[in-house]
Design a protein around this motif. Structure first.
Motif, PDB file in Angstrom:
ATOM      1  N   MET A  74       0.841  -1.171   0.000  1.00  0.00           N
ATOM      2  CA  MET A  74       0.000   0.000   0.000  1.00  0.00           C
ATOM      3  C   MET A  74       0.885   1.232   0.000  1.00  0.00           C
ATOM      4  O   MET A  74       1.715   1.399   0.874  1.00  0.00           O
ATOM      5  N   ARG A  75       0.736   2.054  -0.999  1.00  0.00           N
ATOM      6  CA  ARG A  75       1.563   3.254  -1.105  1.00  0.00           C
ATOM      7  C   ARG A  75       0.877   4.426  -0.439  1.00  0.00           C
ATOM      8  O   ARG A  75      -0.308   4.629  -0.592  1.00  0.00           O
ATOM      9  N   HIS A  76       1.655   5.192   0.271  1.00  0.00           N
ATOM     10  CA  HIS A  76       1.161   6.397   0.922  1.00  0.00           C
ATOM     11  C   HIS A  76       1.900   7.577   0.313  1.00  0.00           C
ATOM     12  O   HIS A  76       2.873   8.056   0.856  1.00  0.00           O
ATOM     13  N   GLY A  77       1.459   8.027  -0.821  1.00  0.00           N
ATOM     14  CA  GLY A  77       2.129   9.110  -1.526  1.00  0.00           C
ATOM     15  C   GLY A  77       1.369  10.410  -1.422  1.00  0.00           C
ATOM     16  O   GLY A  77       0.685  10.674  -0.436  1.00  0.00           O
ATOM     17  N   PRO A  78       1.481  11.223  -2.455  1.00  0.00           N
ATOM     18  CA  PRO A  78       0.881  12.554  -2.452  1.00  0.00           C
ATOM     19  C   PRO A  78      -0.627  12.550  -2.209  1.00  0.00           C
ATOM     20  O   PRO A  78      -1.160  13.484  -1.622  1.00  0.00           O
ATOM     21  N   ASP A  79      -1.331  11.490  -2.634  1.00  0.00           N
ATOM     22  CA  ASP A  79      -2.773  11.452  -2.409  1.00  0.00           C
ATOM     23  C   ASP A  79      -3.118  11.387  -0.927  1.00  0.00           C
ATOM     24  O   ASP A  79      -4.174  11.855  -0.507  1.00  0.00           O
ATOM     25  N   LEU A  80      -2.274  10.795  -0.126  1.00  0.00           N
ATOM     26  CA  LEU A  80      -2.511  10.760   1.309  1.00  0.00           C
ATOM     27  C   LEU A  80      -1.949  12.017   1.964  1.00  0.00           C
ATOM     28  O   LEU A  80      -2.547  12.560   2.877  1.00  0.00           O
ATOM     29  N   GLU A  81      -0.813  12.492   1.483  1.00  0.00           N
ATOM     30  CA  GLU A  81      -0.168  13.640   2.112  1.00  0.00           C
ATOM     31  C   GLU A  81      -1.035  14.892   2.057  1.00  0.00           C
ATOM     32  O   GLU A  81      -1.098  15.650   3.022  1.00  0.00           O
ATOM     33  N   HIS A  82      -1.692  15.136   0.944  1.00  0.00           N
ATOM     34  CA  HIS A  82      -2.523  16.328   0.782  1.00  0.00           C
ATOM     35  C   HIS A  82      -3.986  15.908   0.719  1.00  0.00           C
ATOM     36  O   HIS A  82      -4.442  15.375  -0.283  1.00  0.00           O
ATOM     37  N   CYS A  83      -4.712  16.137   1.801  1.00  0.00           N
ATOM     38  CA  CYS A  83      -6.096  15.706   1.907  1.00  0.00           C
ATOM     39  C   CYS A  83      -7.025  16.912   1.928  1.00  0.00           C
ATOM     40  O   CYS A  83      -6.890  17.781   2.784  1.00  0.00           O
ATOM     41  N   PRO A  84      -7.985  16.945   1.008  1.00  0.00           N
ATOM     42  CA  PRO A  84      -8.961  18.025   1.067  1.00  0.00           C
ATOM     43  C   PRO A  84      -9.903  17.828   2.254  1.00  0.00           C
ATOM     44  O   PRO A  84     -10.320  16.708   2.547  1.00  0.00           O
ATOM     45  N   GLN A  95      10.025   0.739  -1.781  1.00  0.00           N
ATOM     46  CA  GLN A  95       9.621  -0.534  -2.393  1.00  0.00           C
ATOM     47  C   GLN A  95       9.954  -1.708  -1.465  1.00  0.00           C
ATOM     48  O   GLN A  95       9.148  -2.633  -1.319  1.00  0.00           O
ATOM     49  N   LEU A  96      11.121  -1.659  -0.837  1.00  0.00           N
ATOM     50  CA  LEU A  96      11.478  -2.718   0.122  1.00  0.00           C
ATOM     51  C   LEU A  96      10.488  -2.757   1.280  1.00  0.00           C
ATOM     52  O   LEU A  96      10.091  -3.833   1.735  1.00  0.00           O
ATOM     53  N   PHE A  97      10.107  -1.565   1.775  1.00  0.00           N
ATOM     54  CA  PHE A  97       9.126  -1.516   2.859  1.00  0.00           C
ATOM     55  C   PHE A  97       7.819  -2.166   2.432  1.00  0.00           C
ATOM     56  O   PHE A  97       7.213  -2.916   3.182  1.00  0.00           O
ATOM     57  N   GLU A  98       7.388  -1.870   1.206  1.00  0.00           N
ATOM     58  CA  GLU A  98       6.137  -2.437   0.702  1.00  0.00           C
ATOM     59  C   GLU A  98       6.242  -3.956   0.545  1.00  0.00           C
ATOM     60  O   GLU A  98       5.326  -4.687   0.936  1.00  0.00           O
ATOM     61  N   GLU A  99       7.338  -4.415  -0.034  1.00  0.00           N
ATOM     62  CA  GLU A  99       7.518  -5.854  -0.241  1.00  0.00           C
ATOM     63  C   GLU A  99       7.557  -6.608   1.088  1.00  0.00           C
ATOM     64  O   GLU A  99       7.039  -7.717   1.192  1.00  0.00           O
ATOM     65  N   ALA A 100       8.181  -6.003   2.091  1.00  0.00           N
ATOM     66  CA  ALA A 100       8.283  -6.641   3.402  1.00  0.00           C
ATOM     67  C   ALA A 100       7.007  -6.468   4.221  1.00  0.00           C
ATOM     68  O   ALA A 100       6.862  -7.099   5.273  1.00  0.00           O
TER      69      ALA A 100
END
Length: 61
Positions: free
Chosen positions: A1-11, A43-48
């Protein structure tokens, strides 16, 4: 599960919220990031499938 810009900036009503968080990393993970970049470490964090709140998690690097 990626936590990128969509999570960082929340309307939110009346504006927006910026969500920032810190993740404890090991010395090996810091070195890995220096050599391979942030995206490769992420990516390593996600894989693990790390649990970011686990202070006793095993290093992924």
């Amino acid at each position: 599960m990626r936590h990128g810009p969509d999570l960082e900036h929340c309307p939110v009503p009346g504006g927006h919220a910026r969500i920032l968080w810190t993740l404890p990393v090991t010395t090996a993970e810091i070195e890995f990031r220096r050599h391979h970049g942030h995206e490769a470490l992420e990516q390593l964090f996600e894989e693990a499938e790390i649990i970011p709140t686990d202070p006793f998690r095993t290093s992924v690097a």
